[in-house]
Design an enzyme around this catalytic site. Sequence first.
Site, PDB file in Angstrom:
ATOM      1  N   LYS A  49     -51.435  20.474 -27.807  1.00 16.15           N
ATOM      2  CA  LYS A  49     -52.587  21.255 -28.293  1.00 16.15           C
ATOM      3  C   LYS A  49     -53.637  20.335 -28.905  1.00 16.15           C
ATOM      4  CE  LYS A  49     -52.447  23.330 -32.526  1.00 16.15           C
ATOM      5  NZ  LYS A  49     -53.613  22.948 -33.337  1.00 16.15           N
ATOM      6  N   ASN A  50     -53.181  19.403 -29.755  1.00 18.87           N
ATOM      7  CA  ASN A  50     -54.144  18.582 -30.491  1.00 18.87           C
ATOM      8  C   ASN A  50     -54.804  17.507 -29.629  1.00 18.87           C
ATOM      9  OD1 ASN A  50     -53.649  20.120 -32.692  1.00 18.87           O
ATOM     10  ND2 ASN A  50     -52.537  18.563 -33.867  1.00 18.87           N
ATOM     11  N   ARG A 120     -60.346  26.007 -36.884  1.00 20.53           N
ATOM     12  CA  ARG A 120     -61.161  24.981 -37.537  1.00 20.53           C
ATOM     13  C   ARG A 120     -61.550  23.861 -36.582  1.00 20.53           C
ATOM     14  NH1 ARG A 120     -61.322  24.304 -42.580  1.00 20.53           N
ATOM     15  NH2 ARG A 120     -61.390  22.082 -42.207  1.00 20.53           N
ATOM     16  N   CYS A 144     -58.427  27.376 -45.561  1.00 15.24           N
ATOM     17  CA  CYS A 144     -57.359  27.931 -44.734  1.00 15.24           C
ATOM     18  C   CYS A 144     -56.083  27.906 -45.548  1.00 15.24           C
ATOM     19  CB  CYS A 144     -57.203  27.157 -43.438  1.00 15.24           C
ATOM     20  SG  CYS A 144     -56.479  25.556 -43.651  1.00 15.24           S
ATOM     21  N   ARG A 149     -59.435  21.841 -46.876  1.00 14.13           N
ATOM     22  CA  ARG A 149     -59.776  21.178 -45.611  1.00 14.13           C
ATOM     23  C   ARG A 149     -61.278  20.999 -45.389  1.00 14.13           C
ATOM     24  NH1 ARG A 149     -55.577  22.925 -40.928  1.00 14.13           N
ATOM     25  NH2 ARG A 149     -56.228  20.927 -40.083  1.00 14.13           N
ATOM     26  N   ASP A 333     -47.239  17.838 -39.599  1.00 17.12           N
ATOM     27  CA  ASP A 333     -46.997  19.017 -38.754  1.00 17.12           C
ATOM     28  C   ASP A 333     -45.510  19.242 -38.466  1.00 17.12           C
ATOM     29  OD1 ASP A 333     -49.674  19.556 -38.726  1.00 17.12           O
ATOM     30  OD2 ASP A 333     -50.050  18.894 -36.675  1.00 17.12           O
ATOM     31  N   ILE A 355     -50.600  14.780 -47.102  1.00 18.79           N
ATOM     32  CA  ILE A 355     -51.829  15.014 -46.321  1.00 18.79           C
ATOM     33  C   ILE A 355     -52.575  16.260 -46.797  1.00 18.79           C
ATOM     34  CG2 ILE A 355     -52.818  15.312 -43.994  1.00 18.79           C
ATOM     35  CD1 ILE A 355     -51.342  12.712 -44.129  1.00 18.79           C
ATOM     36  N   ARG A 425     -50.761  30.321 -31.716  1.00 20.48           N
ATOM     37  CA  ARG A 425     -51.857  29.351 -31.704  1.00 20.48           C
ATOM     38  C   ARG A 425     -51.367  27.993 -31.201  1.00 20.48           C
ATOM     39  NH1 ARG A 425     -54.015  28.237 -37.065  1.00 20.48           N
ATOM     40  NH2 ARG A 425     -55.067  26.743 -35.746  1.00 20.48           N
TER      41      ARG A 425
HETATM   42  C1  UD1 Z   1     -55.456  17.344 -37.491  1.00 22.60           C
HETATM   43  C2  UD1 Z   1     -54.525  18.193 -36.651  1.00 22.60           C
HETATM   44  C3  UD1 Z   1     -53.515  18.926 -37.535  1.00 22.60           C
HETATM   45  C4  UD1 Z   1     -52.786  17.929 -38.438  1.00 22.60           C
HETATM   46  C5  UD1 Z   1     -53.764  17.025 -39.184  1.00 22.60           C
HETATM   47  C6  UD1 Z   1     -53.079  15.914 -39.951  1.00 22.60           C
HETATM   48  C7  UD1 Z   1     -55.929  18.782 -34.763  1.00 22.60           C
HETATM   49  C8  UD1 Z   1     -56.682  19.828 -34.039  1.00 22.60           C
HETATM   50  N1  UD1 Z   1     -55.333  19.141 -35.903  1.00 22.60           N
HETATM   51  O1  UD1 Z   1     -56.153  18.245 -38.355  1.00 22.60           O
HETATM   52  O2  UD1 Z   1     -52.577  19.598 -36.684  1.00 22.60           O
HETATM   53  O3  UD1 Z   1     -52.016  18.641 -39.382  1.00 22.60           O
HETATM   54  O4  UD1 Z   1     -54.682  16.423 -38.264  1.00 22.60           O
HETATM   55  O5  UD1 Z   1     -52.285  15.170 -39.116  1.00 22.60           O
HETATM   56  O6  UD1 Z   1     -55.820  17.661 -34.315  1.00 22.60           O
HETATM   57  N2  UD1 Z   1     -60.400  15.457 -44.940  1.00 22.60           N
HETATM   58  C9  UD1 Z   1     -61.469  15.287 -45.807  1.00 22.60           C
HETATM   59  N3  UD1 Z   1     -62.726  15.360 -45.284  1.00 22.60           N
HETATM   60  C10 UD1 Z   1     -62.975  15.575 -43.951  1.00 22.60           C
HETATM   61  C11 UD1 Z   1     -61.869  15.725 -43.089  1.00 22.60           C
HETATM   62  C12 UD1 Z   1     -60.584  15.664 -43.606  1.00 22.60           C
HETATM   63  O7  UD1 Z   1     -61.289  15.095 -46.998  1.00 22.60           O
HETATM   64  O8  UD1 Z   1     -64.137  15.629 -43.561  1.00 22.60           O
HETATM   65  C13 UD1 Z   1     -59.012  15.389 -45.481  1.00 22.60           C
HETATM   66  C14 UD1 Z   1     -58.239  16.703 -45.296  1.00 22.60           C
HETATM   67  O9  UD1 Z   1     -58.521  17.617 -46.339  1.00 22.60           O
HETATM   68  C15 UD1 Z   1     -56.805  16.208 -45.305  1.00 22.60           C
HETATM   69  C16 UD1 Z   1     -56.904  14.839 -44.646  1.00 22.60           C
HETATM   70  O10 UD1 Z   1     -58.282  14.472 -44.686  1.00 22.60           O
HETATM   71  O11 UD1 Z   1     -56.354  16.038 -46.623  1.00 22.60           O
HETATM   72  C17 UD1 Z   1     -56.449  14.782 -43.219  1.00 22.60           C
HETATM   73  O12 UD1 Z   1     -57.056  15.850 -42.496  1.00 22.60           O
HETATM   74  P1  UD1 Z   1     -57.476  15.697 -40.973  1.00 22.60           P
HETATM   75  O13 UD1 Z   1     -56.790  14.523 -40.366  1.00 22.60           O
HETATM   76  O14 UD1 Z   1     -58.960  15.753 -40.873  1.00 22.60           O
HETATM   77  O15 UD1 Z   1     -56.893  17.029 -40.338  1.00 22.60           O
HETATM   78  P2  UD1 Z   1     -57.478  17.751 -39.083  1.00 22.60           P
HETATM   79  O16 UD1 Z   1     -58.166  16.739 -38.221  1.00 22.60           O
HETATM   80  O17 UD1 Z   1     -58.212  18.973 -39.499  1.00 22.60           O
END
Ligand code: UD1
Length: 446
Positions: A49-50, A120, A144, A149, A333, A355, A425
Site C-alpha cells: 500500500k505504502n 492523509r 488522526c 501528524r 506499523d 514515531i 484501508r
Molecule cells: C508513513 C506511512 C505510515 C507509517 C509512517 C512511519 C505511508 C502512506 N504511510 O506515514 O504507514 O506509519 O510513515 O513509518 O507511507 N512529521 C512532522 N512533520 C511533517 C511530517 C511528519 O513532524 O511534516 C512527523 C510525524 O508526526 C511523525 C514522524 O514525523 O512523528 C514520522 O511521520 P511520517 O514518516 O511523515 O509518516 P507518514 O509519511 O505520514
Amino acid sequence: MEPTRNRPISAEKNLPGAVKYGNKIDIMDKILIRGGGTLKGTIPISGAKNATLPALAATLLTSDRVYLSNIPHLVDVTTMLELLGRHGAALTIDEKLGVEIDNKGIDNFCAPYDLVRTMRASILVMGPMLAHYGQAEISLPGGCAIGSRPVNLHIQGLRALGADISLGNGFIRARCKRLSGARIYLEPVTVTGTENLLMAATLADGITTLENAAREPEVVDLANMLISMGAKIRGAGSSTIIIEGVKELHGTSHTIIPDRIETVTFIIAAAITNGEVTLTNTQSEFLTVPLEKLRQAGVIIEEEGGNSLKVRSNGNLQAVDFQTSPYPGFPTDIQAQMLVFNSMAAGSSIVTETIFENRFMHVSELQRMGANIQIHGNSVHVQGMGKLVGAPVMATDLRASASLVLAGLAAEGETLISRVYHLDRGYERIEEKLLALGAEIKRLSE
Ligand code: UD1
C-alpha cells in the site's frame, strides 16, 4: 474481460472485486473470529500500500501513460485513484492487478476535503502536481487516531524549492512558475515528506539534496519508478538523496514491491496459532530487523526460493523488547501486532513507540481480551500470558485493527471486531486469505 475506461473514475464500478473487498465502506461491518485454530497453508502477499500511493501520485509528473502492476485492492488505493480521477486522469484497470493512468486530461488541481480526510496520504499529490502544473490546492489533513501528524515539513520543503504557499480555509494553496533545487534537511525523518519532495525535485531547475531522508523500501521503489521515467536520482535508500532536475518525465511501466507490513502480520499469525504457513510473492530483504527479532523470539522463518517464506513456531515463543524507529529500524506499523505476539509468548517485555504519539489505542482493547499490558508514557510493559480470550472489541486505526484480528485468531472463544473499515484501508482480502489458511473468520454486514 474488457478493461474499463472512464473519467473521472467511479472506483466502485471499476475495480474488479473491489466492492467485495472494501470500496463500499460499510462502517457497520464487523468481523467475527472463532479463535484457537492452527493456520496452515500458502498465501500470496499483496503489493505494498505504502509504495502504491506515492507511485500513483508520481504519475502526475508526466502527461504520458504510466502502467502500474501488483496494485493491491484496498480502500486507500481506491481513494488515490478517485483523487486522480477528480484531477482529470483517465484510468484503465485490468484483471492482472494493473492500472494504466493517462494524465493528458488533468484540469483540476484541487484535492478536496472529502477525500483527504479519509486518507492523509492524499498530500502526496501536492509535490508532483505543483512541479508539473505549477499549482496545487490540497485540503489540510487534520489530526488522526494516532496523533496530530503535521505536514509542516512537506510545506517547508516545497517553499525551499521556491513554491509560493498559503494556508487558509482549511486548504494549502501552492503555486510556482518552476521549482528550483535546494538543500533540505528533514527533521524528524518523514516518509511521505521525503516522497513528496523527491517527486517535486525531479522537475526542479538544478540540484536538490534531501538530507535525513527516509530510507524505507517504499521510498526506493518510488525513486526506481521515477528513474525509469527519466529522473536523475542518486542515493535513494540512504539518508542523503540527490536529485538533478530534468525538463520533463516520460511514461513507464512499473511493478510495485511486496507489502512488508502484511508479510510480518501473517508471520505473527502463523507463529501465535502454532501454525505452518508459506508466504509467496514477498521479499525478506525489506524485513531484516523484524525478522531478526521474531527469530530471536522463537519463530522459525525459512527462505524458500527467491520470494517465499515458510513460517512456524518452535513451540516456545519468548517475548522480545523493541523500540520502533525509522527504516531500517523496527517499523511502527508492526508495533500493535507485536504486542499480541508478546502477550501470547512467555516472559515480560518493554516496547517503546518513538514515531507517533498516541499509538497505543489498541492496548485497552487487548486488555479486554485478557492481555496484561501497562502503558508508561511512550512505552508499554507486556507480561506474556500465553493466552488471550475472545471478546467484543473495536478497531481504532489500521494497524490496531490487524492486532485485534491476530488476537482473535489466537484467543479462546469468539472475538467480534467492530469498525473494521480501518482494516479494509490496508489489508487486501484479509478474511479470504485467513480462511484459506483454515481460520474460522467471517465478515458480518448489517
Ligand atoms: C508513513 C506511512 C505510515 C507509517 C509512517 C512511519 C505511508 C502512506 N504511510 O506515514 O504507514 O506509519 O510513515 O513509518 O507511507 N512529521 C512532522 N512533520 C511533517 C511530517 C511528519 O513532524 O511534516 C512527523 C510525524 O508526526 C511523525 C514522524 O514525523 O512523528 C514520522 O511521520 P511520517 O514518516 O511523515 O509518516 P507518514 O509519511 O505520514
